[in-house]
Design an enzyme around this catalytic site. Structure first.
Site, PDB file in Angstrom:
ATOM      1  N   ARG A  93       0.852  -1.198   0.000  1.00 40.50           N
ATOM      2  CA  ARG A  93       0.000   0.000   0.000  1.00 40.50           C
ATOM      3  C   ARG A  93       0.883   1.242   0.000  1.00 40.50           C
ATOM      4  NH1 ARG A  93      -3.622  -0.305   5.080  1.00 40.50           N
ATOM      5  NH2 ARG A  93      -4.931  -1.733   3.883  1.00 40.50           N
ATOM      6  N   ARG A 163      -1.626   6.626   9.707  1.00 40.81           N
ATOM      7  CA  ARG A 163      -1.712   6.098   8.336  1.00 40.81           C
ATOM      8  C   ARG A 163      -1.767   7.220   7.291  1.00 40.81           C
ATOM      9  NH1 ARG A 163      -3.899   0.781   8.266  1.00 40.81           N
ATOM     10  NH2 ARG A 163      -3.203  -0.306  10.119  1.00 40.81           N
ATOM     11  N   LYS A 225      -3.510   1.246  15.080  1.00 45.56           N
ATOM     12  CA  LYS A 225      -3.527   2.141  13.918  1.00 45.56           C
ATOM     13  C   LYS A 225      -4.162   3.484  14.277  1.00 45.56           C
ATOM     14  CE  LYS A 225      -6.025  -0.708  11.380  1.00 45.56           C
ATOM     15  NZ  LYS A 225      -6.946  -1.310  10.397  1.00 45.56           N
ATOM     16  N   LYS A 227      -5.721   7.149  12.376  1.00 54.30           N
ATOM     17  CA  LYS A 227      -6.122   7.688  11.074  1.00 54.30           C
ATOM     18  C   LYS A 227      -6.482   9.174  11.158  1.00 54.30           C
ATOM     19  CE  LYS A 227      -7.624   3.254   9.318  1.00 54.30           C
ATOM     20  NZ  LYS A 227      -8.726   2.430   8.806  1.00 54.30           N
ATOM     21  N   CYS A 445     -15.496  -3.120   0.197  1.00 57.28           N
ATOM     22  CA  CYS A 445     -14.095  -3.344   0.536  1.00 57.28           C
ATOM     23  C   CYS A 445     -13.548  -4.445  -0.381  1.00 57.28           C
ATOM     24  CB  CYS A 445     -13.951  -3.753   1.994  1.00 57.28           C
ATOM     25  SG  CYS A 445     -14.552  -5.421   2.287  1.00 57.28           S
ATOM     26  N   CYS A 451      -8.104 -10.847   1.019  1.00 57.68           N
ATOM     27  CA  CYS A 451      -8.147 -10.442   2.426  1.00 57.68           C
ATOM     28  C   CYS A 451      -8.272 -11.666   3.338  1.00 57.68           C
ATOM     29  CB  CYS A 451      -9.304  -9.485   2.684  1.00 57.68           C
ATOM     30  SG  CYS A 451      -9.356  -9.030   4.424  1.00 57.68           S
ATOM     31  N   CYS A 490     -16.382  -8.187   6.372  1.00 57.57           N
ATOM     32  CA  CYS A 490     -16.300  -8.589   7.784  1.00 57.57           C
ATOM     33  C   CYS A 490     -16.531  -7.329   8.612  1.00 57.57           C
ATOM     34  CB  CYS A 490     -14.946  -9.241   8.077  1.00 57.57           C
ATOM     35  SG  CYS A 490     -13.620  -8.064   8.402  1.00 57.57           S
ATOM     36  N   CYS A 494     -13.839  -1.920   6.433  1.00 58.56           N
ATOM     37  CA  CYS A 494     -12.994  -1.168   5.492  1.00 58.56           C
ATOM     38  C   CYS A 494     -13.806  -0.453   4.413  1.00 58.56           C
ATOM     39  CB  CYS A 494     -11.984  -2.098   4.850  1.00 58.56           C
ATOM     40  SG  CYS A 494     -11.024  -3.021   6.056  1.00 58.56           S
TER      41      CYS A 494
HETATM   42 FE1  SRM Z   1      -9.006  -2.037   6.344  1.00 61.79          FE
HETATM   43  C1  SRM Z   1      -7.564  -4.657   7.906  1.00 61.79           C
HETATM   44  C2  SRM Z   1      -8.268  -3.355   3.356  1.00 61.79           C
HETATM   45  C3  SRM Z   1      -9.778   0.904   4.903  1.00 61.79           C
HETATM   46  C4  SRM Z   1     -10.616  -1.071   9.217  1.00 61.79           C
HETATM   47  N1  SRM Z   1      -8.032  -3.693   5.743  1.00 61.79           N
HETATM   48  C5  SRM Z   1      -7.477  -4.649   6.564  1.00 61.79           C
HETATM   49  C6  SRM Z   1      -6.667  -5.658   5.744  1.00 61.79           C
HETATM   50  C7  SRM Z   1      -5.261  -5.157   5.653  1.00 61.79           C
HETATM   51  C8  SRM Z   1      -6.734  -7.117   6.240  1.00 61.79           C
HETATM   52  C9  SRM Z   1      -5.642  -7.560   7.188  1.00 61.79           C
HETATM   53  O1  SRM Z   1      -5.441  -6.942   8.257  1.00 61.79           O
HETATM   54  O2  SRM Z   1      -4.986  -8.529   6.889  1.00 61.79           O
HETATM   55  C10 SRM Z   1      -7.409  -5.528   4.384  1.00 61.79           C
HETATM   56  C11 SRM Z   1      -6.602  -5.919   3.154  1.00 61.79           C
HETATM   57  C12 SRM Z   1      -7.500  -6.403   2.070  1.00 61.79           C
HETATM   58  C13 SRM Z   1      -6.807  -6.521   0.763  1.00 61.79           C
HETATM   59  O3  SRM Z   1      -6.616  -7.664   0.300  1.00 61.79           O
HETATM   60  O4  SRM Z   1      -6.457  -5.513   0.166  1.00 61.79           O
HETATM   61  C14 SRM Z   1      -7.921  -4.111   4.482  1.00 61.79           C
HETATM   62  N2  SRM Z   1      -8.887  -1.318   4.502  1.00 61.79           N
HETATM   63  C15 SRM Z   1      -8.656  -2.047   3.383  1.00 61.79           C
HETATM   64  C16 SRM Z   1      -8.913  -1.247   2.129  1.00 61.79           C
HETATM   65  C17 SRM Z   1      -7.980  -1.597   0.982  1.00 61.79           C
HETATM   66  C18 SRM Z   1     -10.387  -1.418   1.746  1.00 61.79           C
HETATM   67  C19 SRM Z   1     -10.777  -0.905   0.399  1.00 61.79           C
HETATM   68  O5  SRM Z   1     -11.588  -1.608  -0.199  1.00 61.79           O
HETATM   69  O6  SRM Z   1     -10.368   0.153  -0.055  1.00 61.79           O
HETATM   70  C20 SRM Z   1      -8.734   0.170   2.707  1.00 61.79           C
HETATM   71  C21 SRM Z   1      -7.302   0.596   2.668  1.00 61.79           C
HETATM   72  C22 SRM Z   1      -7.135   1.944   3.264  1.00 61.79           C
HETATM   73  C23 SRM Z   1      -5.773   2.523   3.081  1.00 61.79           C
HETATM   74  O7  SRM Z   1      -5.425   2.843   1.951  1.00 61.79           O
HETATM   75  O8  SRM Z   1      -5.092   2.696   4.088  1.00 61.79           O
HETATM   76  C24 SRM Z   1      -9.159  -0.056   4.153  1.00 61.79           C
HETATM   77  N3  SRM Z   1      -9.948  -0.334   6.975  1.00 61.79           N
HETATM   78  C25 SRM Z   1     -10.295   0.701   6.173  1.00 61.79           C
HETATM   79  C26 SRM Z   1     -11.295   1.507   6.812  1.00 61.79           C
HETATM   80  C27 SRM Z   1     -12.000   2.713   6.200  1.00 61.79           C
HETATM   81  C28 SRM Z   1     -11.273   4.002   6.439  1.00 61.79           C
HETATM   82  O9  SRM Z   1     -10.208   4.040   7.056  1.00 61.79           O
HETATM   83  O10 SRM Z   1     -11.803   5.016   5.996  1.00 61.79           O
HETATM   84  C29 SRM Z   1     -11.544   0.926   8.046  1.00 61.79           C
HETATM   85  C30 SRM Z   1     -12.614   1.378   9.067  1.00 61.79           C
HETATM   86  C31 SRM Z   1     -12.254   2.610   9.802  1.00 61.79           C
HETATM   87  C32 SRM Z   1     -11.546   2.288  11.087  1.00 61.79           C
HETATM   88  O11 SRM Z   1     -10.342   2.116  11.051  1.00 61.79           O
HETATM   89  O12 SRM Z   1     -12.232   2.178  12.099  1.00 61.79           O
HETATM   90  C33 SRM Z   1     -10.685  -0.227   8.144  1.00 61.79           C
HETATM   91  N4  SRM Z   1      -9.031  -2.706   8.258  1.00 61.79           N
HETATM   92  C34 SRM Z   1      -9.790  -2.203   9.278  1.00 61.79           C
HETATM   93  C35 SRM Z   1      -9.617  -3.044  10.444  1.00 61.79           C
HETATM   94  C36 SRM Z   1     -10.262  -2.827  11.830  1.00 61.79           C
HETATM   95  C37 SRM Z   1      -9.468  -1.909  12.692  1.00 61.79           C
HETATM   96  C38 SRM Z   1      -9.993  -1.823  14.101  1.00 61.79           C
HETATM   97  O13 SRM Z   1     -10.197  -0.707  14.572  1.00 61.79           O
HETATM   98  O14 SRM Z   1     -10.188  -2.876  14.730  1.00 61.79           O
HETATM   99  C39 SRM Z   1      -8.743  -4.085  10.072  1.00 61.79           C
HETATM  100  C40 SRM Z   1      -8.254  -5.247  10.945  1.00 61.79           C
HETATM  101  C41 SRM Z   1      -7.240  -4.809  11.951  1.00 61.79           C
HETATM  102  O15 SRM Z   1      -6.649  -3.750  11.900  1.00 61.79           O
HETATM  103  O16 SRM Z   1      -7.010  -5.628  12.852  1.00 61.79           O
HETATM  104  C42 SRM Z   1      -8.407  -3.855   8.694  1.00 61.79           C
HETATM  105 FE1  SF4 Z   2     -11.022  -7.558   4.675  1.00 59.56          FE
HETATM  106 FE2  SF4 Z   2     -12.911  -7.186   6.440  1.00 59.56          FE
HETATM  107 FE3  SF4 Z   2     -11.516  -5.132   5.577  1.00 59.56          FE
HETATM  108 FE4  SF4 Z   2     -13.220  -6.253   3.969  1.00 59.56          FE
HETATM  109  S1  SF4 Z   2     -13.738  -5.233   5.887  1.00 59.56           S
HETATM  110  S2  SF4 Z   2     -11.105  -5.705   3.435  1.00 59.56           S
HETATM  111  S3  SF4 Z   2     -13.109  -8.352   4.541  1.00 59.56           S
HETATM  112  S4  SF4 Z   2     -10.718  -6.778   6.760  1.00 59.56           S
END
Ligand code: SRM
Ligand code: SF4
Length: 581
Positions: A93, A163, A225, A227, A445, A451, A490, A494
């Site tokens: 990323r 981030r 993390k 943001k 997402c 993922c 899930c 995201c």
């Molecule tokens: Fe996310 C984890 C993809 C935005 C909350 N996110 C992941 C992972 C890296 C899975 C992993 O940990 O192994 C996913 C990778 C999937 C893949 O194959 O690409 C993933 N997140 C994404 C992306 C690519 C979704 C998308 O369709 O665009 C976004 C990448 C953002 C970036 O460029 O940095 C993405 N993730 C978000 C958002 C939305 C936002 O930030 O606006 C959230 C919700 C907001 C928040 O943080 O509360 C989000 N991602 C998570 C979480 C839960 C964090 C938590 O507070 O518990 C995880 C899991 C974790 O961190 O344990 C996670």
């Molecule tokens: Fe993966 Fe869950 Fe984030 Fe979708 S919402 S990209 S399934 S970690």
């Protein structure tokens, strides 16, 4: 020596039972501490060709360098049957504050995606950047070296750090947008890890004699993390309530005067764990523009010192605020910043989506926002989207801006080039007049197959689902309207379903929890309406509601507001208390 110590005792302002600093730290704290400022043994691991992966600590540590270890889940079982290791590869990323990238940079990443990645795509994310999926371990160094050559990197786009910093898209539309973008870049740089680990490992940099220091993040980095956004109302395209820290630009007579600071948003939860919940950010007050970095640092260091390092599920700023109290957290921030917040200034968010199509900027240049379904740029058989953007990059003299809604802006186009660019965009399927407003206002997402946390499909599910929703919308004369509809595979959220008017949260293959009642401005969290239901059941639930909305809505009333007014669901007011009621 790093500045890990809090400036005051973390909990001298609140009751002792809220102090979690005596609890055993999680394993993540161990590997961060032992990592020698994010080096671990990544360099040695890279030499190991026996496995396509990293050892367990390094596989976590590479996240702070902007990579995730993944495997293709579609072929996992098949490879296991063949007694093969899963197809391990890395997702990388990029760091792109405010989402800005030049055509030259674009052409370089396009070539890399095409030639060096398993999936051959560029994936625009919900945080204004892009991901490569499917880089094999042997190619990682060349990926970083390429990014470095073109002036980019992937530092701190994952892991327990600040981030990629978001900024309302299209910053050149006004001076305020320009200033907002500058702040986003400054915050990104200011809060970046200072370790040389990235340079040493990926860019073959010399080890310096001077010891590493992390004056802001601390040697154990953040508890979780973090943001940050800079947003220019009335557009809430960055979805502030998904973020720990938001600077809301306040302008007077077209000039930026300062920011309202919103702290403690976040959307993730865990199915079945009621100590986790999505939460909106709190308004701490107004600060002059010149003080933004000082406050950013004070907020990050307060979370660094007060955040829960024992339980990662409760480690984000949103939980710290609930545990210590918003007033106490704010007071500590003021102490550290050496300045008090002033009363908040009025502002309003009215919408979130991107303005698809052409808009004219203050400098008489034009900006074309392309709707990229699910942010996936790939050469599909019937529409070679990725090649289309590359063709535009070859002639484009402005820049590109990635949006937090997974779209792409071709920015700063001279009037004389407008027609040429539009021609290419149409030829390659980047402009398609058949895209409905509904499709343009829906998000998914990534989810399967890359993922590891996915429980249900999202990106691969949404396009067909929207086709069905389009039919329903047409049936009730709503083709020119939309519902903010989002799906995440899930409960991590995201795809920001927890700020949608209709949110689907993956529960198991083909099954989702259905949430209703977010609003168009992104200032209300939706409520659970039905749990663990199939796609047919989802449609059976929402069709009558859409019919009723069409029939009974008030002027301009969004679907989310309608379901609240009609008591289909009760609004979530304070999610820490009423989200599970
Ligand atoms: Fe996310 C984890 C993809 C935005 C909350 N996110 C992941 C992972 C890296 C899975 C992993 O940990 O192994 C996913 C990778 C999937 C893949 O194959 O690409 C993933 N997140 C994404 C992306 C690519 C979704 C998308 O369709 O665009 C976004 C990448 C953002 C970036 O460029 O940095 C993405 N993730 C978000 C958002 C939305 C936002 O930030 O606006 C959230 C919700 C907001 C928040 O943080 O509360 C989000 N991602 C998570 C979480 C839960 C964090 C938590 O507070 O518990 C995880 C899991 C974790 O961190 O344990 C996670
Ligand atoms: Fe993966 Fe869950 Fe984030 Fe979708 S919402 S990209 S399934 S970690």
């Amino acid at each position: 020596m790093s500045n890990d110590k809090p400036t005051t005792h973390p909990f001298n302002l609140t009751s002792p039972q809220n102090d979690v600093s005596h609890l055993a730290p999680s394993d993540a704290e161990r590997f961060k501490r032992e990592s020698n400022f994010l080096r671990g043994t990544i360099a040695q691991d890279l030499e190991n060709g026996i496995t396509g992966g990293f050892n367990s600590d390094n596989s976590q540590l590479i996240r702070l360098h902007g990579m995730y270890q993944q495997d293709d889940r579609d072929i996992r079982a098949q490879r296991a049957q063949q007694k093969l290791e899963p197809l391990i590869n890395m997702m990388l990323r990029c760091r792109l504050p405010g989402g800005i990238i030049t055509p030259e940079q674009w052409l370089a990443i396009d070539k890399f995606a095409q030639e060096e990645t398993w999936y051959g795509s560029i994936r625009l994310t919900t945080r204004q950047t892009f991901q490569f999926h499917g880089i094999f371990k042997r190619d990682l160094k060349s990926a970083h070296q390429l990014l470095n050559k073109i002036g980019l990197d992937s530092i701190a786009t994952a892991g327990d750090v600040n981030r990629n910093v978001l900024c309302t898209s299209n910053p050149i539309e006004s001076e305020v947008h320009q200033q907002a973008y500058q702040l986003a870049s400054q915050i990104s740089e200011h809060l970046l890890p200072k370790t040389r680990a990235y340079v040493e490992i990926w860019l073959n940099g010399e080890k310096l004699a001077t010891p590493d220091q992390e004056p802001i993040l601390g040697s154990n980095y953040l508890p979780r993390k973090f943001k940050t956004t800079v947003v220019v109302p009335p557009l809430n395209d960055v979805d502030v309530h998904a973020n720990d820290l938001n600077f809301v630009a306040i302008a007077e007579q077209g000039q930026l005067v300062g920011f309202n600071v919103l702290v403690g948003g976040g959307l993730a939860m865990t199915h079945g764990d009621k100590t986790t919940y999505p939460r909106k950010a709190d308004d701490f007050g107004f600060i002059p523009a010149s003080e933004a970095l000082r406050f950013a640092e004070a907020i990050v260091t307060t979370q660094r010192d007060w955040g829960n390092r024992s339980n990662r599920k409760n480690a984000k700023t949103k939980y710290t605020l609930e545990r210590v109290g918003v007033a106490n957290f704010k007071k500590e921030v003021e102490l550290r910043a050496g300045m008090e917040f002033l009363p908040s200034k009025p502002y309003q968010f009215t919408q979130r989506g991107d303005r698809i199509g052409w808009v004219k900027g203050i400098d008489n240049h034009w900006h074309l926002t392309l709707f990229i379904e699910n942010g996936r740029l790939l050469d599909y058989a019937d529409k070679p989207l990725k090649s289309g953007v590359a063709e535009i990059a070859k002639i484009h003299r402005g820049d590109f801006r990635l949006t937090a809604n997974q779209n792409l802006i071709v920015a700063s186009v001279a009037a004389s080039q407008k027609a040429d660019i539009e021609l290419i965009a149409r030829k390659y399927g980047l402009i398609d007049d058949r895209f409905t407003l509904q499709r343009q206002n829906s998000l998914a997402c990534v989810s399967l197959p890359t993922c590891p946390l996915a429980m249900a499909e999202a990106e691969r599910f949404l396009p067909n689902f929207i086709t069905t929703i389009d039919t329903i919308m047409a049936k009730y004369n709503l083709s020119r309207d939309y519902i903010i509809l989002r799906v995440t595979g899930c409960p991590n959220g995201c795809g920001r379903a927890m700020l949608a008017e209709i949110g689907l949260v993956g529960k198991a293959p083909g099954r989702y929890n259905l949430y209703l009642g977010g609003n168009r401005a992104g200032t209300r969290i939706p409520r659970l309406y039905k749990e663990n239901i199939t796609v047919d059941e989802i449609l059976a639930c929402i069709e009558p509601l859409i019919a009723s909305w069409s029939e009974n809505r008030q002027a301009e009333e969004g679907f989310g507001d309608f379901v609240i007014r009609s008591h289909v669901v009760e609004p979530v007011i304070n999610s820490a208390i009423d989200f599970y009621q």
